[in-house]
Design an enzyme around this catalytic site. Sequence first.
Site, short mmCIF file in Angstrom:
data_model
loop_
_atom_site.label_atom_id
_atom_site.label_comp_id
_atom_site.label_asym_id
_atom_site.label_seq_id
_atom_site.Cartn_x
_atom_site.Cartn_y
_atom_site.Cartn_z
CE LYS A 222 -4.38 -1.96 1.24
NZ LYS A 222 -5.41 -2.25 2.24
NE ARG A 257 -7.46 -8.57 0.54
CZ ARG A 257 -7.05 -7.77 -0.44
NH1 ARG A 257 -6.06 -6.92 -0.25
NH2 ARG A 257 -7.64 -7.82 -1.63
N1 HH2 Z 1 -7.39 -3.98 0.80
C1 HH2 Z 1 -7.72 -4.01 -0.52
C2 HH2 Z 1 -8.79 -4.79 -0.96
N2 HH2 Z 1 -9.49 -5.56 -0.11
N3 HH2 Z 1 -9.89 -6.35 2.08
C3 HH2 Z 1 -9.59 -6.35 3.38
N4 HH2 Z 1 -10.29 -7.10 4.24
N5 HH2 Z 1 -8.57 -5.57 3.89
C4 HH2 Z 1 -7.82 -4.77 3.08
O1 HH2 Z 1 -6.92 -4.07 3.61
C5 HH2 Z 1 -8.11 -4.76 1.68
C6 HH2 Z 1 -9.18 -5.57 1.21
C7 HH2 Z 1 -6.93 -3.19 -1.48
O2 HH2 Z 1 -5.87 -3.94 -2.02
P1 HH2 Z 1 -5.91 -4.68 -3.45
O3 HH2 Z 1 -6.97 -5.72 -3.49
O4 HH2 Z 1 -4.55 -5.18 -3.79
O5 HH2 Z 1 -6.20 -3.51 -4.46
P2 HH2 Z 1 -7.46 -3.05 -5.31
O6 HH2 Z 1 -8.53 -2.62 -4.36
O7 HH2 Z 1 -6.93 -1.91 -6.15
O8 HH2 Z 1 -7.92 -4.23 -6.15
#
Ligand code: HH2
Length: 276
Positions: A222, A257
């Site tokens: 992040k 995660r």
């Molecule tokens: N962060 C993201 C997405 N889902 N779910 C939980 N429970 N906690 C988190 O911190 C979290 C999440 C964002 O990361 P990512 O899926 O890599 O990115 P994007 O939202 O751009 O797909």
Amino acid sequence: MRVWHCGRFELTLSRPLVMGIVNVTPDSFSDGGRWEDPERAITRARELVLAGADIIDVGGESTRPGSDEVSSDEEARRVVPVVHALAEELAVPISIDTRHADVARRCVAAGASIINDVSGFRDPAMVELAAKCDTGLVVMHMLGEPKTMQREPHYRDVVAEVREYLGARAAVLEAAGVTRERIMLDPGIGFGKATAHNLEILRALGMTVPDGYPVLVGASRKRFIGELTGVPEPQERIAGSVAVALWSCAAGAAVVRVHDVAETVQALRMWTALGG
Ligand code: HH2
């Protein structure tokens, strides 16, 4: 022994679990477009399990800061075939990362064992679905909506406000009939939080949830890691991400995660061997 009840899976929380991320999206902040094709997403999930992932989290909508909401039909088109194939094939629980009840319902029918809702089950239809099924639930704190959440987020006391919010959401779910063993709480790193807020949360992790609930931390790659280390490319933030994962586990996180499963699992194995 503490367990997390996730449908047909009973996950023991005696050591930190690693949730591996598979984003079936064109625009996720760190891997958008890489696993968009269902076959590639499935191959990626297999690789993450071989690398030691305890859970696979499948997402079909980017919730990065400034992102636009995707329609339920489009999101379901992306994720349902992937969830279905993975739930049939893999021996680990499949989690669906969605804020849309319709998508969650279709994924649970396709075999998902966990619903991961970054909007904290704010939608009454999500609460209703949670009460009707038996999956694990990840209840996350987010200030506002992805589109606007990073516009000068402000808190009186971020740790107390996140804890109050998560406690209130858990109470709503439990009042609807969800058992506590199904609930995992997540302070939502980067979701309506400036770097200083993320640091405050990580420093006081145990205080960000009411007593007795397990915590999930999603800090992988992040922006605050980039800001603090001077690494602009998300894919190059692996060491910083592993450091935050270790810190979180030392502070009591039950689940981390992550995108970089092999590196995180290796670090956690050493940490455990040393008595962590
Ligand atoms: N962060 C993201 C997405 N889902 N779910 C939980 N429970 N906690 C988190 O911190 C979290 C999440 C964002 O990361 P990512 O899926 O890599 O990115 P994007 O939202 O751009 O797909």
